[in-house]
Design a protein around this motif. Structure first.
Motif, PDB file in Angstrom:
ATOM      1  N   SER A   1      52.515  41.648  28.829  1.00 33.42           N
ATOM      2  CA  SER A   1      51.659  41.012  29.830  1.00 33.42           C
ATOM      3  C   SER A   1      52.084  39.561  30.044  1.00 33.42           C
ATOM      4  CB  SER A   1      50.194  41.048  29.374  1.00 33.42           C
ATOM      5  OG  SER A   1      49.978  40.158  28.290  1.00 33.42           O
ATOM      6  N   ASP A   2      51.658  39.008  31.176  1.00 32.83           N
ATOM      7  CA  ASP A   2      51.958  37.611  31.481  1.00 32.83           C
ATOM      8  C   ASP A   2      51.360  36.675  30.442  1.00 32.83           C
ATOM      9  OD1 ASP A   2      53.340  38.344  33.699  1.00 32.83           O
ATOM     10  OD2 ASP A   2      51.820  37.736  35.160  1.00 32.83           O
ATOM     11  N   VAL A   3      50.181  37.016  29.934  1.00 33.33           N
ATOM     12  CA  VAL A   3      49.517  36.163  28.944  1.00 33.33           C
ATOM     13  C   VAL A   3      50.372  36.038  27.695  1.00 33.33           C
ATOM     14  CG1 VAL A   3      47.534  35.954  27.384  1.00 33.33           C
ATOM     15  CG2 VAL A   3      47.175  36.610  29.771  1.00 33.33           C
TER      16      VAL A   3
ATOM     17  N   LYS B   1      38.276  53.645  53.796  1.00 26.68           N
ATOM     18  CA  LYS B   1      39.014  52.538  54.406  1.00 26.68           C
ATOM     19  C   LYS B   1      40.475  52.504  53.959  1.00 26.68           C
ATOM     20  CE  LYS B   1      35.175  50.978  56.245  1.00 26.68           C
ATOM     21  NZ  LYS B   1      34.923  51.104  57.702  1.00 26.68           N
ATOM     22  N   GLY B   2      40.858  53.460  53.112  1.00 26.24           N
ATOM     23  CA  GLY B   2      42.233  53.495  52.617  1.00 26.24           C
ATOM     24  C   GLY B   2      42.520  52.464  51.541  1.00 26.24           C
ATOM     25  N   ILE B   3      41.476  52.028  50.845  1.00 28.75           N
ATOM     26  CA  ILE B   3      41.612  51.014  49.794  1.00 28.75           C
ATOM     27  C   ILE B   3      41.327  51.651  48.440  1.00 28.75           C
ATOM     28  CG2 ILE B   3      40.724  48.816  48.916  1.00 28.75           C
ATOM     29  CD1 ILE B   3      39.820  48.238  51.838  1.00 28.75           C
ATOM     30  N   VAL B   4      42.180  51.389  47.465  1.00 28.87           N
ATOM     31  CA  VAL B   4      41.939  51.871  46.102  1.00 28.87           C
ATOM     32  C   VAL B   4      40.672  51.198  45.586  1.00 28.87           C
ATOM     33  CG1 VAL B   4      42.785  51.923  43.730  1.00 28.87           C
ATOM     34  CG2 VAL B   4      44.377  52.272  45.631  1.00 28.87           C
ATOM     35  N   PRO B   5      39.666  51.954  45.145  1.00 26.17           N
ATOM     36  CA  PRO B   5      38.424  51.328  44.670  1.00 26.17           C
ATOM     37  C   PRO B   5      38.608  50.475  43.410  1.00 26.17           C
ATOM     38  CG  PRO B   5      38.006  53.580  45.336  1.00 26.17           C
ATOM     39  CD  PRO B   5      39.495  53.411  45.335  1.00 26.17           C
ATOM     40  N   ILE B   6      39.165  51.063  42.329  1.00 27.93           N
ATOM     41  CA  ILE B   6      39.252  50.347  41.048  1.00 27.93           C
ATOM     42  C   ILE B   6      40.649  50.491  40.464  1.00 27.93           C
ATOM     43  CG2 ILE B   6      38.271  50.048  38.733  1.00 27.93           C
ATOM     44  CD1 ILE B   6      35.789  51.607  39.716  1.00 27.93           C
ATOM     45  N   SER B   7      41.324  49.399  40.262  1.00 27.59           N
ATOM     46  CA  SER B   7      42.617  49.422  39.574  1.00 27.59           C
ATOM     47  C   SER B   7      42.387  49.395  38.071  1.00 27.59           C
ATOM     48  CB  SER B   7      43.469  48.221  39.988  1.00 27.59           C
ATOM     49  OG  SER B   7      44.731  48.258  39.344  1.00 27.59           O
ATOM     50  N   ILE B   8      43.116  50.238  37.358  1.00 28.73           N
ATOM     51  CA  ILE B   8      43.036  50.270  35.891  1.00 28.73           C
ATOM     52  C   ILE B   8      44.442  50.397  35.318  1.00 28.73           C
ATOM     53  CG2 ILE B   8      40.726  51.303  35.831  1.00 28.73           C
ATOM     54  CD1 ILE B   8      42.130  53.968  35.089  1.00 28.73           C
ATOM     55  N   ILE B   9      44.574  50.056  34.048  1.00 29.02           N
ATOM     56  CA  ILE B   9      45.832  50.249  33.327  1.00 29.02           C
ATOM     57  C   ILE B   9      45.746  51.635  32.698  1.00 29.02           C
ATOM     58  CG2 ILE B   9      47.334  49.365  31.503  1.00 29.02           C
ATOM     59  CD1 ILE B   9      45.403  46.704  32.035  1.00 29.02           C
ATOM     60  N   GLY B  10      46.398  52.594  33.325  1.00 27.31           N
ATOM     61  CA  GLY B  10      46.238  53.979  32.904  1.00 27.31           C
ATOM     62  C   GLY B  10      47.228  54.452  31.868  1.00 27.31           C
TER      63      GLY B  10
ATOM     64  N   TYR C   1      50.550  47.712  32.631  1.00 27.96           N
ATOM     65  CA  TYR C   1      49.659  46.554  32.611  1.00 27.96           C
ATOM     66  C   TYR C   1      49.800  45.675  33.867  1.00 27.96           C
ATOM     67  CZ  TYR C   1      46.813  42.907  30.454  1.00 27.96           C
ATOM     68  OH  TYR C   1      45.812  42.009  30.179  1.00 27.96           O
ATOM     69  N   GLU C   2      50.954  45.096  34.045  1.00 25.38           N
ATOM     70  CA  GLU C   2      51.132  44.165  35.161  1.00 25.38           C
ATOM     71  C   GLU C   2      51.010  44.839  36.523  1.00 25.38           C
ATOM     72  OE1 GLU C   2      50.973  41.001  35.062  1.00 25.38           O
ATOM     73  OE2 GLU C   2      50.924  40.956  32.881  1.00 25.38           O
ATOM     74  N   PRO C   3      51.556  46.046  36.720  1.00 26.31           N
ATOM     75  CA  PRO C   3      51.347  46.709  38.014  1.00 26.31           C
ATOM     76  C   PRO C   3      49.870  46.912  38.354  1.00 26.31           C
ATOM     77  CG  PRO C   3      53.144  47.761  36.851  1.00 26.31           C
ATOM     78  CD  PRO C   3      52.527  46.791  35.883  1.00 26.31           C
ATOM     79  N   ALA C   4      49.050  47.165  37.344  1.00 25.82           N
ATOM     80  CA  ALA C   4      47.612  47.342  37.597  1.00 25.82           C
ATOM     81  C   ALA C   4      46.969  46.036  38.046  1.00 25.82           C
ATOM     82  CB  ALA C   4      46.919  47.864  36.338  1.00 25.82           C
ATOM     83  N   ILE C   5      47.350  44.935  37.404  1.00 26.39           N
ATOM     84  CA  ILE C   5      46.813  43.626  37.794  1.00 26.39           C
ATOM     85  C   ILE C   5      47.296  43.272  39.204  1.00 26.39           C
ATOM     86  CG2 ILE C   5      46.644  41.185  37.196  1.00 26.39           C
ATOM     87  CD1 ILE C   5      45.391  43.067  35.117  1.00 26.39           C
ATOM     88  N   ASN C   6      48.575  43.543  39.465  1.00 24.18           N
ATOM     89  CA  ASN C   6      49.146  43.215  40.773  1.00 24.18           C
ATOM     90  C   ASN C   6      48.525  44.039  41.899  1.00 24.18           C
ATOM     91  OD1 ASN C   6      50.829  41.374  39.532  1.00 24.18           O
ATOM     92  ND2 ASN C   6      52.567  42.772  39.398  1.00 24.18           N
TER      93      ASN C   6
ATOM     94  N   ALA D   1      43.732  46.995  45.840  1.00 20.77           N
ATOM     95  CA  ALA D   1      42.555  47.546  45.175  1.00 20.77           C
ATOM     96  C   ALA D   1      41.397  46.573  45.334  1.00 20.77           C
ATOM     97  CB  ALA D   1      42.832  47.801  43.693  1.00 20.77           C
ATOM     98  N   ALA D   2      40.205  47.110  45.531  1.00 13.10           N
ATOM     99  CA  ALA D   2      39.022  46.269  45.749  1.00 13.10           C
ATOM    100  C   ALA D   2      38.448  45.726  44.458  1.00 13.10           C
ATOM    101  CB  ALA D   2      37.950  47.066  46.489  1.00 13.10           C
ATOM    102  N   MET D   3      38.614  46.494  43.366  1.00 17.22           N
ATOM    103  CA  MET D   3      38.059  46.102  42.065  1.00 17.22           C
ATOM    104  C   MET D   3      39.116  46.274  40.980  1.00 17.22           C
ATOM    105  SD  MET D   3      34.226  47.852  42.314  1.00 17.22           S
ATOM    106  CE  MET D   3      34.765  49.315  43.243  1.00 17.22           C
ATOM    107  N   LEU D   4      38.871  45.646  39.842  1.00 16.95           N
ATOM    108  CA  LEU D   4      39.775  45.721  38.695  1.00 16.95           C
ATOM    109  C   LEU D   4      38.947  45.745  37.421  1.00 16.95           C
ATOM    110  CD1 LEU D   4      42.628  45.393  37.278  1.00 16.95           C
ATOM    111  CD2 LEU D   4      42.206  42.916  37.392  1.00 16.95           C
ATOM    112  N   ALA D   5      39.169  46.761  36.597  1.00 16.97           N
ATOM    113  CA  ALA D   5      38.520  46.817  35.291  1.00 16.97           C
ATOM    114  C   ALA D   5      39.474  46.205  34.274  1.00 16.97           C
ATOM    115  CB  ALA D   5      38.196  48.266  34.914  1.00 16.97           C
TER     116      ALA D   5
END
Length: 448
Positions: free
Chosen positions: A52-54, A196-205, A268-273, A280-284
């Motif tokens: 991760s970037d951190v 609307k064609g938007i991913v609701p929640i991005s997660i690190i799967g 990890y990073e692709p999910a944040i990006n 994506a509209a949301m991020l967990a």
């Protein structure tokens, strides 16, 4: 758990009002090198998380950048171990071989195995010799075990780190979407966003990361926080109806298209990006992402995780990351134990400096940094964490042993496909957890 509210507030106020500034000279005072006279360079092999970037920022811009000034007698070889199960597997291979890195970072579920194998150095003599324990604002954080041993050191930022459901305020406003307060409302919002064609929640799967580290526990706590506490104490198992319903809700979200279609393969990073790019509209994700999210997506805010049961208010009960045995550890057979121990404490200090300076976040390890100009969102995050009446440590980091954590990664990955039922999940994981829970109860008896 309620006592942490007062403790967190006190620690935060003490950190904010620290007398020192964040000048370059401060970094020397925060380390342990003042008590050591540089001699011939000692070589240290350091296994570093690099997913991760951190972690990259801490290693490159703090640990590496300050080495010549703070630890001129040490030469470090960096072994970049990746993250998640890749890192865990690499550390397990090292441990099985008996030939460990001199220093590494470990979560508790891996630490216990290393300690049981006799591969971890007791750091207590060095901690007390250099009075490193006195740098902590909360002494319980660096307490020895029942045998007087201390096997790991860390910054203490984890106590202020909680999972959040981040969202784009502008996007919600654009489409007239209300912030969901209940699980049913969350499902409805996911449907609106999909239209609307938007991913609701991005997660690190990948490897079930988001589910492993917080989403399953978050879903449990959204219905009944006591069940999460029972898990931590080994007092219940996966057949508990609350846990089964939590698994069912996660699967329902998968089937409802709440997560990206290929979520199981997203790192990890692709999910944040995916979130910061607006796809994506949301991020967990955990609150350690807050500075990055604010910088790249200024319209970012967070919502309390939607409640799964009437009368359960998720603001009142939060999960925090970390566990006593999570942190930097040293190999018991290292050729230079004093140098390796100093480097481990140096790394913990550099972690704290990163969080204090870059994230403007408090740590239990007092670096002397005065935290100023904290953003409105960061203040909101800490205030809500402070006000929570129940604070539950991470089940993943504080309760699962290596066998359980490895298997649950597999089960969570299968759950993310939408083709795997909670009954199948429970049938596989519960026998392992029952043994794990027995270990927890025995440890609790030994402690008390």
């Amino acid at each position: 758990m309620a006592k942490w509210c007062k403790i967190y507030l006190l620690i935060f106020l003490l950190t904010i009002n620290a007398a020192c500034s964040s000048s370059p000279d401060m970094q020397k005072k925060a380390g342990t090198s003042e008590t050591f006279t540089p001699a011939q360079k000692v070589k240290i092999l350091f296994l570093s998380i690099s997913d991760s970037d951190v972690r990259e920022n801490i290693r490159e811009n703090y640990i590496k950048a300050n080495m010549e000034k703070e630890m001129p007698d040490i030469e470090v070889e960096y072994d970049l171990g990746g993250g998640g199960q890749d890192y865990a597997s690499k550390l397990k291979v090292y441990n099985s071989s008996g030939n460990m890195p001199d220093v590494w970072f470990s979560e508790q579920n891996l630490s216990a195995v290393v300690i049981a194998s006799g591969n971890a150095l007791d750091l207590a003599p060095y901690i007390y010799k250099w009075e490193f324990d006195k740098k902590f604002t909360e002494k319980e954080f660096i307490m020895p075990d029942k045998n007087g041993r201390i096997y790991s050191v860390q910054s203490g930022n984890d106590r202020f780190t909680t999972p959040r459901l981040w969202y784009h305020k502008d996007l919600f406003k654009k489409y007239g979407i209300q912030v969901p307060a209940t699980y049913e409302e969350l499902l409805k919002v996911c449907g609106q966003l999909n239209e609307k064609g938007i991913v609701p929640i991005s997660i690190i799967g990948r490897d079930g990361w988001t589910l492993n580290l917080h989403l399953l526990q978050t879903m449990i706590m959204s219905e009944d926080p006591q069940v999460a506490l029972d898990m931590l104490n080994g007092a219940t198992d996966f057949t508990n109806p609350v846990i089964k319903r939590s698994l069912e809700r996660i699967r329902e979200l998968v089937l409802a298209g709440a997560f990206p279609k290929n979520a199981v393969n997203i790192g990890y990073e692709p999910a944040i990006n995916m979130y910061t790019s607006g796809s994506a509209a949301m991020l967990a994700a955990f609150s350690w992402e807050l500075p990055k999210l604010e910088k790249l997506s200024p319209d970012t805010d967070f919502m309390p995780w939607p409640s799964s049961r009437a009368g359960t208010f998720t603001k009142d009960a939060v999960q925090y990351w970390g566990a006593p045995l999570s942190g930097y550890m040293v190999w018991a057979k290292t050729k230079n134990p004093e140098a390796a121990a100093r480097f481990a404490m140096y790394c913990a200090t550099q972690d704290a400096l990163y969080y204090n300076i870059e994230s403007k976040a408090p740590t239990m390890l007092n670096t002397g940094v005065r935290i100023e100009n904290t953003s409105v969102l960061a203040k909101k995050n800490l205030e809500q964490l402070d006000m929570a009446e129940i604070k539950v440590p991470s089940i993943w980091s504080a309760a699962f042993n290596t066998r359980t954590s490895a298997e649950i990664s597999i089960q969570n990955s299968k759950l993310l496909t939408g083709r795997y039922s909670p009954d199948e999940y429970i049938r596989v994981i519960n026998p392992l957890w029952i043994e794990n829970a027995k270990e927890i109860r025995e440890q609790n008896c030994d402690t008390h």
